[in-house]
Write a protein that holds these residues in place. Sequence first.
Motif, PDB file in Angstrom:
ATOM      1  N   GLU A  22      10.564   4.678  -6.648  1.00 42.64           N
ATOM      2  CA  GLU A  22      10.997   4.236  -5.112  1.00 42.64           C
ATOM      3  C   GLU A  22       9.815   3.276  -4.795  1.00 42.64           C
ATOM      4  O   GLU A  22      10.209   2.045  -4.403  1.00 42.64           O
ATOM      5  N   CYS A  23       8.641   3.508  -5.321  1.00 37.65           N
ATOM      6  CA  CYS A  23       7.707   2.600  -4.964  1.00 37.65           C
ATOM      7  C   CYS A  23       7.595   1.100  -5.663  1.00 37.65           C
ATOM      8  O   CYS A  23       7.393   0.185  -5.002  1.00 37.65           O
ATOM      9  N   SER A  24       8.122   1.246  -6.865  1.00 40.27           N
ATOM     10  CA  SER A  24       8.344  -0.021  -7.623  1.00 40.27           C
ATOM     11  C   SER A  24       9.457  -1.009  -6.708  1.00 40.27           C
ATOM     12  O   SER A  24       9.352  -2.207  -6.899  1.00 40.27           O
TER      13      SER A  24
ATOM     14  N   PRO B 290      -0.319   9.774 -12.641  1.00 37.11           N
ATOM     15  CA  PRO B 290       0.365   8.630 -13.307  1.00 37.11           C
ATOM     16  C   PRO B 290       1.352   7.794 -12.461  1.00 37.11           C
ATOM     17  O   PRO B 290       1.857   6.819 -12.669  1.00 37.11           O
ATOM     18  N   HIS B 291       1.262   8.036 -10.989  1.00 34.02           N
ATOM     19  CA  HIS B 291       2.065   7.180 -10.029  1.00 34.02           C
ATOM     20  C   HIS B 291       1.950   5.718 -10.340  1.00 34.02           C
ATOM     21  O   HIS B 291       2.935   4.946 -10.621  1.00 34.02           O
ATOM     22  N   HIS B 292       0.709   5.050 -10.363  1.00 32.42           N
ATOM     23  CA  HIS B 292       0.585   3.770 -10.475  1.00 32.42           C
ATOM     24  C   HIS B 292       0.772   3.174 -11.805  1.00 32.42           C
ATOM     25  O   HIS B 292       1.294   2.072 -12.036  1.00 32.42           O
ATOM     26  N   GLU B 293       0.419   4.038 -12.697  1.00 29.83           N
ATOM     27  CA  GLU B 293       0.818   3.730 -14.134  1.00 29.83           C
ATOM     28  C   GLU B 293       2.090   3.477 -14.421  1.00 29.83           C
ATOM     29  O   GLU B 293       2.798   2.585 -14.987  1.00 29.83           O
ATOM     30  N   ASN B 294       2.916   4.487 -13.728  1.00 32.92           N
ATOM     31  CA  ASN B 294       4.281   4.447 -14.032  1.00 32.92           C
ATOM     32  C   ASN B 294       5.182   3.487 -13.199  1.00 32.92           C
ATOM     33  O   ASN B 294       6.118   2.674 -13.735  1.00 32.92           O
ATOM     34  N   GLU B 295       4.680   3.217 -12.080  1.00 32.24           N
ATOM     35  CA  GLU B 295       5.265   1.994 -11.373  1.00 32.24           C
ATOM     36  C   GLU B 295       5.100   0.567 -12.133  1.00 32.24           C
ATOM     37  O   GLU B 295       5.906  -0.179 -12.205  1.00 32.24           O
ATOM     38  N   ILE B 296       3.802   0.580 -12.882  1.00 30.47           N
ATOM     39  CA  ILE B 296       3.739  -0.553 -13.636  1.00 30.47           C
ATOM     40  C   ILE B 296       4.714  -0.767 -14.675  1.00 30.47           C
ATOM     41  O   ILE B 296       5.432  -1.756 -15.043  1.00 30.47           O
TER      42      ILE B 296
ATOM     43  N   SER C 211       0.878  -1.107  -0.217  1.00 30.51           N
ATOM     44  CA  SER C 211       0.001  -0.007   0.068  1.00 30.51           C
ATOM     45  C   SER C 211       1.001   1.263   0.030  1.00 30.51           C
ATOM     46  O   SER C 211       1.779   1.228   0.399  1.00 30.51           O
ATOM     47  N   CYS C 212       0.587   2.235  -0.850  1.00 29.42           N
ATOM     48  CA  CYS C 212       1.393   3.347  -0.829  1.00 29.42           C
ATOM     49  C   CYS C 212       1.296   4.338   0.513  1.00 29.42           C
ATOM     50  O   CYS C 212       0.375   4.371   0.819  1.00 29.42           O
ATOM     51  N   GLY C 213       2.312   4.343   0.937  1.00 32.01           N
ATOM     52  CA  GLY C 213       2.512   4.858   2.104  1.00 32.01           C
ATOM     53  C   GLY C 213       2.749   6.573   2.014  1.00 32.01           C
ATOM     54  O   GLY C 213       2.659   7.243   0.991  1.00 32.01           O
TER      55      GLY C 213
ATOM     56  N   GLY D  81      13.207   9.338  -8.788  1.00 32.80           N
ATOM     57  CA  GLY D  81      11.838   9.781  -8.717  1.00 32.80           C
ATOM     58  C   GLY D  81      11.075   9.026  -7.755  1.00 32.80           C
ATOM     59  O   GLY D  81      11.215   7.746  -7.442  1.00 32.80           O
ATOM     60  N   TRP D  82       9.850   9.791  -7.246  1.00 31.16           N
ATOM     61  CA  TRP D  82       8.877   8.954  -6.497  1.00 31.16           C
ATOM     62  C   TRP D  82       8.274   7.564  -7.080  1.00 31.16           C
ATOM     63  O   TRP D  82       8.229   6.625  -6.313  1.00 31.16           O
ATOM     64  N   HIS D  83       7.874   7.473  -8.130  1.00 31.28           N
ATOM     65  CA  HIS D  83       7.477   6.483  -9.031  1.00 31.28           C
ATOM     66  C   HIS D  83       8.322   5.319  -8.666  1.00 31.28           C
ATOM     67  O   HIS D  83       7.951   3.986  -8.468  1.00 31.28           O
TER      68      HIS D  83
HETATM   69 ZN   LIG Z   1       3.293   4.596  -4.296  1.00 36.79          ZN
END
Ligand SMILES: [Zn+2]
Length: 466
Positions: free
Chosen positions: A208-210, A233-239, A28-30, A204-206
């Motif tokens: 980091e989560c990936s 864009p966050h989750h799209e970019n993570e994928i 889960s994104c914190g 970049g932030w995206h």
């Molecule tokens: Zn995230």
Amino acid sequence: MSISFYNTLTRKTEEFIPMNEGEVRMYSCGPTVYDYFHIGNARSFVMSDIVRRYFEFRGYRVTYVMNITDIDDKIIKRANEQGVPSSEIAETYTEAFLHDSARFGIRPADVFPRATETMDEIIAHIQGLIEKGAAYNVNGDVFFRVSAFKEYGKLSRKNIEELEVGARIEADTRKENPVDFALWKSAKPGEPSWDSPWGKGRPGWHMECSVMSQKFLGETFDIHAGGNDLIFPHHENEIAQSEALTEKTFARYWMHFGFLNIDNEKMSKSLGNFFTAREIVEKFPAEVIRFYYLQTHYRSPLNFTHEGLDAAKTGLQKLQGLYDALREASGGTGPFDVKHFEQRFITAMDDDFNTPAGFGVLFEMVREANSILHGSGGMEEGSREALIDFLRRSCIGLFGILREESGGGATGELVGGLMDLLIGIRADARKEKQYALSDRIRDGLKELGVVLEDSRDGTKWKLSNE
Ligand SMILES: [Zn+2]
């Protein structure tokens, strides 16, 4: 029977089939720790926690990871405004996040990875993307090459051509394509930075989560959750970043939590209707706020009002009233079929974590149970115990909205357990005639505002201000 829920990726409600039987791996994104989190964030954190707990309620083993974004533009901006190092801002608000989450009765994640502690893995991931031709370096800034990932847009259902037109307005001339996005940002003077093959900079932030999710859950995991606003864009970019490198599915199910409005308006600092979680929990018990959140389905927008909170308080008192009355009752002959309600509760919750429907069942149960409990025959002991057990599992273990004794919320169970332990030790001490020890326990508790009441049936405790 199994749990089904809405998968943003497919736009369908799907039966949940875990990768490994009986196990859920969830990310889960914190928070980005540059400020106190607000009541909209709190809703996402609570709902995510409830999803995790419901899987546990249904017998799954859950590994729950929530990142802490501790290096980001917003943190650097705040640090510069205050003239302190960005690490100091990150530390202050990480602590505040953990503290406020606990006050909200949100259980800590199994792992809280921090971006600054994941730097080696982040750099390796970016390097891998460059080697695959999915990223490129322009004088120390590394961008993701969106054209290298054919499925870009599959989560948000956005069309690349349209995005390109939109992005051209503020085009960064260093990019091959205006929709490409930064994976690594070269350090500007005075910014915190890390060494990398492309020079000093930060991720970049995206990105980091990936990396934080895959580090602890593997290249493919079950569920990725976050607020609605993170889909693009966050989750799209993570994928894109993840799948371009691994060529495997990143997260199998995507869950998104609805927005929170205040009196039907978007919450914003400029409108003066902005509340931090910390402010609200000073005014209302955390159980009431949680119960209030849970009365709206997690995907729907929630309209936050003070009247709504007051109504939640009244509703919650009915549940608490039954719970207290059951534990005080004795004797009784009337049977009560808890299993029937539990089954219906599970059916409701299994259908996309439908908490409003779940509470519909619980309140029907409260009415029926009250009429038996307070009727002429009372409720027989076995039924009472089964009902107490179900309320404990559902409204304390799962929802965290009822209080044990006077303990308070999610910590109530622990406090109750600790009190039982202390009372037991004191009873043993008295048996052994160790009066100094037994008096010390009683007097020490008294100083903490806890009064012990001895009777023939044993020792009870209460808070002295009650
Ligand atoms: Zn995230």
